[in-house]
Write an enzyme that holds these catalytic residues in place. Structure first.
Site, short mmCIF file in Angstrom:
data_model
loop_
_atom_site.label_atom_id
_atom_site.label_comp_id
_atom_site.label_asym_id
_atom_site.label_seq_id
_atom_site.Cartn_x
_atom_site.Cartn_y
_atom_site.Cartn_z
N LYS A 73 3.54 -6.35 -11.98
CA LYS A 73 2.18 -6.81 -11.66
C LYS A 73 1.36 -6.91 -12.94
O LYS A 73 1.44 -6.02 -13.80
CB LYS A 73 1.53 -5.82 -10.68
N SER A 148 -3.53 -6.34 -3.11
CA SER A 148 -3.71 -7.22 -4.24
C SER A 148 -2.42 -7.57 -5.00
O SER A 148 -2.43 -8.49 -5.81
CB SER A 148 -4.70 -6.58 -5.25
N SER A 172 -2.70 -1.77 -1.85
CA SER A 172 -2.23 -2.99 -2.53
C SER A 172 -0.72 -3.10 -2.74
O SER A 172 -0.25 -4.16 -3.13
CB SER A 172 -2.92 -3.13 -3.88
N1 GLN Z 1 -7.64 -4.15 -0.68
C1 GLN Z 1 -8.19 -2.97 -1.28
C2 GLN Z 1 -9.35 -3.34 -2.15
O1 GLN Z 1 -9.69 -4.46 -2.19
C3 GLN Z 1 -7.15 -2.21 -2.02
C4 GLN Z 1 -6.82 -2.80 -3.32
C5 GLN Z 1 -5.80 -2.03 -4.07
O2 GLN Z 1 -5.09 -1.19 -3.52
N2 GLN Z 1 -5.76 -2.28 -5.34
O3 GLN Z 1 -9.93 -2.52 -2.81
#
Ligand code: GLN
Length: 471
Positions: A73, A148, A172
């Protein structure tokens, strides 16, 4: 699609070598360019590394991950490569060093193939917030792959790498794993060093693997887990042999079903799939019981207060002076800050910075940030209490399957609700894994989440591996 077991068999039999294997993955990346899963691909570097592993292989000195091709990532540092975090503000920034997790994987002879697309600074649940275009779901390109870490999930699902690394601050890794039908593991906070992971919310961020099987995820965890001098929050707890835990024997295991995770908003098809998984555990001799996590209703609010507060502080470093993007034609320092940040950040990141700054500001700190910290402790205690009676908990990973692109893009609150079952593990610091558990009527994957005690990745991996074999 190749698992690491099948790769090892082929390598040993001499049917393929790492160079050919890497070339096949590069071809798959090329063929799947429309999915927009990668932000950078490094063919020369990967092929050179593959040739080096091939030489070690014939010399009998290859490491435990020889032949595993990984995508990373784009929030993790790989020396000499760009680390954009999906943001315009870091578009040209090249990392001067390797993240500890990356360095350990390379030392174990994993081959790095590229960096994957993501929501900007890991803020999002659909990978629509990338400054470099959205990632598409491989089964239906009108849908999102989750986020994400959407690029990493797609890279594994579409056969563009054997496995991938992602980061999980509120879901994420687990939510995109669920949407795309792969395994995604978020380890205990502190289990894996965060050195070289660009910070979003430092007390939540965890690094973990995406893979086709639980066994492959366990192998990666084995290599990346453990204390690191460079991250003072990385734990000194000994690292167990994770593969040894995969006995598939769940007899007598106490599995809790948190009743608050099966309420309003849960898609009936997702519910039915999870119930099927629970039945399989019951038939294999596990003891199933209902449990309550009474503070669940505060999870999303608490997460979005605390994570944005930490983000507003962490993202203060992108000021145009030190890293990345700097606005042109400015007349003074303040204007440079304002313009660089206004032009460099996307709208979701700005929203989080404003929210986080607000909850930390004088007059609101007690009402929001301090209260959030208190509720975080209560949420953590809910889990500690539940784990007095249960060895692990089983829940859906997400209330729905992969949704359509654009469906929630204009409604941040709707988007935040996608994380309703995943943010609690980050608030509590416990490990969680999402594994594929059937499909809905449209053939879209459903994810089942297993949550475990602090530092007990072994139990959730065992349950995941059992369910994988039972399905
Ligand atoms: N979807 C969550 C957010 O927008 C988690 C994102 C993540 O785990 N990086 O914060």
């Amino acid at each position: 699609m190749r698992t690491f077991d099948s790769i090892q068999t082929e390598l040993r039999a001499g049917r393929i070598n790492c160079e050919q294997l890497t070339q096949e993955y590069l071809n798959a990346i090329e063929a799947g360019r429309n999915l927009n899963a990668f932000l950078s691909v490094f063919p020369e570097r990967a092929l050179e590394q593959a040739r080096a592993v091939d030489r070690k292989f014939s010399g009998g000195t290859a490491g435990p991950l020889a032949g595993m091709v990984l995508s990373i990532k784009d929030v993790l540092c790989v020396q000499g490569e760009r680390v954009t975090c999906g943001s315009k503000i870091l578009e040209t920034f090249v990392s001067p060093y390797n993240a500890t997790a990356v360095a350990r994987l390379v030392a174990a002879d994993a081959i790095l193939i590229g960096k994957t697309n993501m929501d900007e600074f890991a803020m999002g649940s659909s990978t629509e917030n990338s400054a470099f275009g959205r990632v598409k779901h491989p089964q239906d390109t009108t849908r999102v792959p989750g986020g994400s870490s959407g690029g990493s999930a797609v890279a594994v699902r579409a056969g563009m790498s054997t496995a991938a690394l992602g980061s999980d601050t509120g879901g994420s890794i687990r939510q995109p794993a669920s949407f795309t039908g792969v395994v995604g593991l978020k380890p205990t906070y502190g289990r894996v060093s965060r050195y070289g992971l660009v910070a979003f919310a430092s007390s939540f961020d965890s690094i973990g693997p995406f893979a086709l099987t639980t066994k492959d995820a366990a192998r990666i965890l084995q290599v990346i887990a453990g204390h690191d001098e460079s991250d003072s929050t990385s734990a000194r707890n000994p690292v167990p042999e994770y593969l040894a835990a995969l006995s598939r024997d769940v007899k007598g295991l106490r599995v809790g079903i948190p009743k608050e995770y099966f309420g309003e908003g849960l898609d009936p098809e997702v519910r039915a799939a999870i119930e099927k998984g629970v039945d399989a555990l019951r038939r294999a001799g596990a003891t199933i019981g209902e449990v309550s996590l009474p503070h669940t209703e505060y999870t999303i609010a608490t997460y979005y207060i605390l994570a944005t507060a930490e983000a507003s502080s962490n993202l203060a470093r992108y000021d145009g002076a030190r890293y990345g993007y700097r606005a042109a034609r400015v007349h003074d320092l303040t204007e440079m800050y304002v313009k660089s940040r206004s032009e460099g950040f996307g709208s979701e990141v700005k929203r989080r910075i404003m929210l986080g700054t607000y909850v930390l500001s004088a007059g609101y700190y007690d009402a929001y940030y301090r209260k959030g910290q208190k509720v975080r402790r209560l949420i953590r205690e809910d889990f500690i209490n539940a784990f007095k009676s249960f060895d692990c908990l089983v829940t859906p990973t997400s209330p729905t399957t992969a949704f359509k692109a654009g469906e929630k893009a204009d409604d941040p609150l709707e988007m935040y609700l996608s994380d309703i079952y995943t943010t609690s593990a980050n608030l509590a610091g416990i490990p969680g894994i999402s594994i594929p558990c059937g499909t809905d009527r449209q053939g879209l994957p459903i994810g089942l989440q297993i949550l475990g005690r602090h530092f007990d990745e072994s139990t959730i991996l065992k349950v995941a591996d059992f369910l994988e074999s039972a399905s």
